[in-house]
Design a protein around this motif. Structure first.
Motif, PDB file in Angstrom:
ATOM      1  N   SER A 176       6.214  -0.984   1.218  1.00 37.40           N
ATOM      2  CA  SER A 176       7.639  -0.891   0.860  1.00 37.40           C
ATOM      3  C   SER A 176       8.159   0.540   0.947  1.00 37.40           C
ATOM      4  O   SER A 176       9.350   0.744   1.098  1.00 37.40           O
ATOM      5  CB  SER A 176       7.862  -1.416  -0.557  1.00 37.40           C
ATOM      6  OG  SER A 176       7.282  -0.532  -1.513  1.00 37.40           O
ATOM      7  N   ASN A 177       7.278   1.530   0.819  1.00 39.83           N
ATOM      8  CA  ASN A 177       7.710   2.922   0.623  1.00 39.83           C
ATOM      9  C   ASN A 177       8.697   2.968  -0.542  1.00 39.83           C
ATOM     10  O   ASN A 177       9.668   3.714  -0.524  1.00 39.83           O
ATOM     11  CB  ASN A 177       8.328   3.497   1.903  1.00 39.83           C
ATOM     12  CG  ASN A 177       8.418   5.014   1.897  1.00 39.83           C
ATOM     13  OD1 ASN A 177       7.947   5.666   0.975  1.00 39.83           O
ATOM     14  ND2 ASN A 177       9.022   5.575   2.922  1.00 39.83           N
ATOM     15  N   GLY A 178       8.413   2.153  -1.564  1.00 40.33           N
ATOM     16  CA  GLY A 178       9.382   1.970  -2.641  1.00 40.33           C
ATOM     17  C   GLY A 178       9.209   2.942  -3.789  1.00 40.33           C
ATOM     18  O   GLY A 178       8.104   3.245  -4.218  1.00 40.33           O
ATOM     19  N   ARG A 179      10.334   3.447  -4.277  1.00 44.62           N
ATOM     20  CA  ARG A 179      10.418   4.137  -5.558  1.00 44.62           C
ATOM     21  C   ARG A 179      10.955   3.115  -6.560  1.00 44.62           C
ATOM     22  O   ARG A 179      11.619   2.148  -6.175  1.00 44.62           O
ATOM     23  CB  ARG A 179      11.390   5.316  -5.486  1.00 44.62           C
ATOM     24  CG  ARG A 179      10.745   6.634  -5.054  1.00 44.62           C
ATOM     25  CD  ARG A 179      10.525   6.709  -3.558  1.00 44.62           C
ATOM     26  NE  ARG A 179      10.016   8.010  -3.120  1.00 44.62           N
ATOM     27  CZ  ARG A 179       9.557   8.257  -1.901  1.00 44.62           C
ATOM     28  NH1 ARG A 179       9.479   7.294  -0.993  1.00 44.62           N
ATOM     29  NH2 ARG A 179       9.123   9.452  -1.584  1.00 44.62           N
ATOM     30  N   TYR A 180      10.724   3.364  -7.856  1.00 41.21           N
ATOM     31  CA  TYR A 180      11.151   2.411  -8.886  1.00 41.21           C
ATOM     32  C   TYR A 180      12.626   2.078  -8.747  1.00 41.21           C
ATOM     33  O   TYR A 180      13.431   3.001  -8.592  1.00 41.21           O
ATOM     34  CB  TYR A 180      10.884   3.007 -10.278  1.00 41.21           C
ATOM     35  CG  TYR A 180      11.053   2.012 -11.382  1.00 41.21           C
ATOM     36  CD1 TYR A 180       9.998   1.173 -11.743  1.00 41.21           C
ATOM     37  CD2 TYR A 180      12.269   1.878 -12.039  1.00 41.21           C
ATOM     38  CE1 TYR A 180      10.163   0.230 -12.756  1.00 41.21           C
ATOM     39  CE2 TYR A 180      12.430   0.938 -13.041  1.00 41.21           C
ATOM     40  CZ  TYR A 180      11.381   0.126 -13.387  1.00 41.21           C
ATOM     41  OH  TYR A 180      11.536  -0.813 -14.363  1.00 41.21           O
ATOM     42  N   VAL A 233      -3.226   8.492  -1.471  1.00 44.33           N
ATOM     43  CA  VAL A 233      -2.291   9.613  -1.354  1.00 44.33           C
ATOM     44  C   VAL A 233      -1.533   9.466  -0.043  1.00 44.33           C
ATOM     45  O   VAL A 233      -1.992   8.804   0.894  1.00 44.33           O
ATOM     46  CB  VAL A 233      -2.987  11.006  -1.355  1.00 44.33           C
ATOM     47  CG1 VAL A 233      -3.533  11.343  -2.729  1.00 44.33           C
ATOM     48  CG2 VAL A 233      -4.065  11.120  -0.275  1.00 44.33           C
ATOM     49  N   GLN A 234      -0.356  10.069  -0.005  1.00 47.34           N
ATOM     50  CA  GLN A 234       0.362  10.224   1.250  1.00 47.34           C
ATOM     51  C   GLN A 234       0.169  11.667   1.684  1.00 47.34           C
ATOM     52  O   GLN A 234       0.783  12.588   1.136  1.00 47.34           O
ATOM     53  CB  GLN A 234       1.850   9.885   1.102  1.00 47.34           C
ATOM     54  CG  GLN A 234       2.612  10.106   2.399  1.00 47.34           C
ATOM     55  CD  GLN A 234       3.929   9.363   2.483  1.00 47.34           C
ATOM     56  OE1 GLN A 234       4.265   8.553   1.616  1.00 47.34           O
ATOM     57  NE2 GLN A 234       4.692   9.631   3.527  1.00 47.34           N
ATOM     58  N   ALA A 235      -0.732  11.856   2.633  1.00 45.58           N
ATOM     59  CA  ALA A 235      -1.081  13.201   3.085  1.00 45.58           C
ATOM     60  C   ALA A 235      -0.012  13.705   4.044  1.00 45.58           C
ATOM     61  O   ALA A 235       0.525  12.962   4.861  1.00 45.58           O
ATOM     62  CB  ALA A 235      -2.433  13.182   3.763  1.00 45.58           C
ATOM     63  N   PHE A 283       0.805  -1.227   0.000  1.00 46.17           N
ATOM     64  CA  PHE A 283       0.000   0.000   0.000  1.00 46.17           C
ATOM     65  C   PHE A 283       0.837   1.275   0.000  1.00 46.17           C
ATOM     66  O   PHE A 283       0.295   2.366   0.160  1.00 46.17           O
ATOM     67  CB  PHE A 283      -0.931   0.026   1.224  1.00 46.17           C
ATOM     68  CG  PHE A 283      -2.207  -0.753   1.039  1.00 46.17           C
ATOM     69  CD1 PHE A 283      -3.239  -0.250   0.254  1.00 46.17           C
ATOM     70  CD2 PHE A 283      -2.385  -1.985   1.641  1.00 46.17           C
ATOM     71  CE1 PHE A 283      -4.426  -0.949   0.076  1.00 46.17           C
ATOM     72  CE2 PHE A 283      -3.575  -2.703   1.476  1.00 46.17           C
ATOM     73  CZ  PHE A 283      -4.593  -2.186   0.689  1.00 46.17           C
ATOM     74  N   HIS A 284       2.154   1.142  -0.164  1.00 46.93           N
ATOM     75  CA  HIS A 284       3.012   2.338  -0.039  1.00 46.93           C
ATOM     76  C   HIS A 284       3.998   2.369  -1.197  1.00 46.93           C
ATOM     77  O   HIS A 284       5.194   2.116  -1.038  1.00 46.93           O
ATOM     78  CB  HIS A 284       3.728   2.290   1.322  1.00 46.93           C
ATOM     79  CG  HIS A 284       4.299   3.597   1.758  1.00 46.93           C
ATOM     80  ND1 HIS A 284       4.538   3.903   3.083  1.00 46.93           N
ATOM     81  CD2 HIS A 284       4.681   4.691   1.053  1.00 46.93           C
ATOM     82  CE1 HIS A 284       5.059   5.127   3.159  1.00 46.93           C
ATOM     83  NE2 HIS A 284       5.161   5.619   1.948  1.00 46.93           N
ATOM     84  N   VAL A 285       3.462   2.685  -2.375  1.00 41.93           N
ATOM     85  CA  VAL A 285       4.251   2.708  -3.616  1.00 41.93           C
ATOM     86  C   VAL A 285       4.249   4.130  -4.182  1.00 41.93           C
ATOM     87  O   VAL A 285       3.182   4.701  -4.435  1.00 41.93           O
ATOM     88  CB  VAL A 285       3.672   1.734  -4.658  1.00 41.93           C
ATOM     89  CG1 VAL A 285       4.344   1.924  -6.016  1.00 41.93           C
ATOM     90  CG2 VAL A 285       3.821   0.288  -4.179  1.00 41.93           C
ATOM     91  N   HIS A 286       5.434   4.677  -4.380  1.00 40.41           N
ATOM     92  CA  HIS A 286       5.571   6.025  -4.953  1.00 40.41           C
ATOM     93  C   HIS A 286       5.967   5.941  -6.425  1.00 40.41           C
ATOM     94  O   HIS A 286       6.831   5.153  -6.793  1.00 40.41           O
ATOM     95  CB  HIS A 286       6.642   6.815  -4.204  1.00 40.41           C
ATOM     96  CG  HIS A 286       6.235   7.231  -2.823  1.00 40.41           C
ATOM     97  ND1 HIS A 286       5.349   8.254  -2.596  1.00 40.41           N
ATOM     98  CD2 HIS A 286       6.572   6.756  -1.602  1.00 40.41           C
ATOM     99  CE1 HIS A 286       5.171   8.406  -1.286  1.00 40.41           C
ATOM    100  NE2 HIS A 286       5.901   7.508  -0.653  1.00 40.41           N
ATOM    101  N   LEU A 287       5.373   6.795  -7.226  1.00 39.68           N
ATOM    102  CA  LEU A 287       5.710   6.861  -8.659  1.00 39.68           C
ATOM    103  C   LEU A 287       6.754   7.937  -8.965  1.00 39.68           C
ATOM    104  O   LEU A 287       7.071   8.165 -10.129  1.00 39.68           O
ATOM    105  CB  LEU A 287       4.452   7.140  -9.494  1.00 39.68           C
ATOM    106  CG  LEU A 287       3.348   6.084  -9.502  1.00 39.68           C
ATOM    107  CD1 LEU A 287       2.201   6.511 -10.409  1.00 39.68           C
ATOM    108  CD2 LEU A 287       3.881   4.721  -9.928  1.00 39.68           C
TER     109      LEU A 287
HETATM  110 ZN   LIG Z   1       6.031   7.440   1.419  1.00 41.98          ZN
END
Ligand SMILES: [Zn+2]
Length: 284
Positions: free
Chosen positions: A242-246, A105-107, A43-47
């Motif tokens: 993951s708080n993952g970036r690509y 969204v990450q508010a 649930f924590h994927v950043h584009l």
């Molecule tokens: Zn984040």
């Protein structure tokens, strides 16, 4: 069940939980999806440094459904993209429409609800936040992880930090509390002592009272077990993140192993449910 771990031998499970290379990671992901019927969700994927179309193959390969989160809030929050009004939020939601992902969204901070209408926010599947941007002694927002952030004396920081978690949960509609129990680097060595049972109880109590799920962060390997056990006993819901970036999104082996160690089942896991999202419950 949140994964197929129970169907595996202990040896298989441990080798999987510890991560043994990309090829195995691919087959692991597929196995997780097949055995449980529902794939695990990151649930924590950043584009940030990528696009939805670039990350979707990773979701398929890893057998992990993605929840995409863009930063949202006032322009005082500095990120590559910060959605700051209904038009921007709606364009973002439209960009994800029809894709096999959850839209989140990450508010940021505590003033973001004023940027959006409830109707626009309800177009999201969920709202995730964390407590890592907090007022400093001068009352101005500061990113606690940045060099030069004022942390001060540990005990008084912890009291303000715990109160900040409760304040966010009391004043903003939040579905997922991410990066929870994270501490600034200089305090991390004292994590176990600083997160006293009383402090954990306060944060967990607020999460449960407001229906905010607790993220098990693969990136931070937090929260630690005493917090998670207390949260489970209090009836909290959980998410994996993951708080993952690509290309790091979907790498949630730590979260899955922790959830299994904690004995979590599907019923303990947060899933977005139309009609009972935080923003829909808000103000009732
Ligand atoms: Zn984040």
């Amino acid at each position: 069940m949140i994964d197929s771990g129970l169907a595996l031998s202990r040896r298989q499970f441990l080798s999987r939980a510890m991560g043994v290379g990309a090829a195995v990671a691919v087959s692991r992901g597929r196995a997780l999806a097949e055995a449980s019927g529902q794939p695990p969700v990151d649930f924590h994927v950043h584009l940030d440094n990528s696009t939805i179309d670039a990350v979707l193959p990773l979701s398929r390969e890893r057998g992990v459904k993605f929840g995409i989160v863009e930063h949202a809030g006032t322009r005082e929050n500095v990120y590559p993209v910060v959605l700051s009004n209904d038009a921007e939020l709606r364009a973002y939601i439209a960009m994800l429409e029809g894709k096999p992902v959850f839209k989140g969204v990450q508010a940021e901070y505590d003033d973001w609800p004023g940027c959006f209408s409830r109707e626009a926010l309800a177009g999201l599947d969920y709202i995730l936040t964390d407590a890592m941007t907090m007022p400093g002694p001068d009352g101005k927002r500061q990113k606690l992880w940045e060099k030069g952030a004022h942390i001060g004396e540990a005990q008084s920081f912890m009291d303000r930090y715990v109160d900040w978690h409760v304040h966010l949960l009391d004043t903003c509609p939040i579905d997922i509390f991410a990066n929870i129990t994270w501490l600034p680097q200089e305090l991390m060595a004292d994590y176990d002592a600083l997160w006293t049972p009383a402090r954990m109880r306060k944060v967990i109590g607020a999460c449960v009272a407001r229906g905010a799920a607790v993220e098990i962060s693969a990136k931070l390997k937090l929260p630690r077990m005493p917090f998670l056990e207390m949260a489970k006993a209090a009836g909290a819901k959980f998410t994996l993140g993951s708080n993952g970036r690509y290309p790091e999104m979907g790498k949630i082996e730590h979260s899955i192993a922790t959830a299994k160690q904690l004995g979590l089942g599907e019923a303990d896991m947060f899933r977005p449910v139309p009609g009972s999202k935080a923003v829909e419950r808000w103000g009732r």
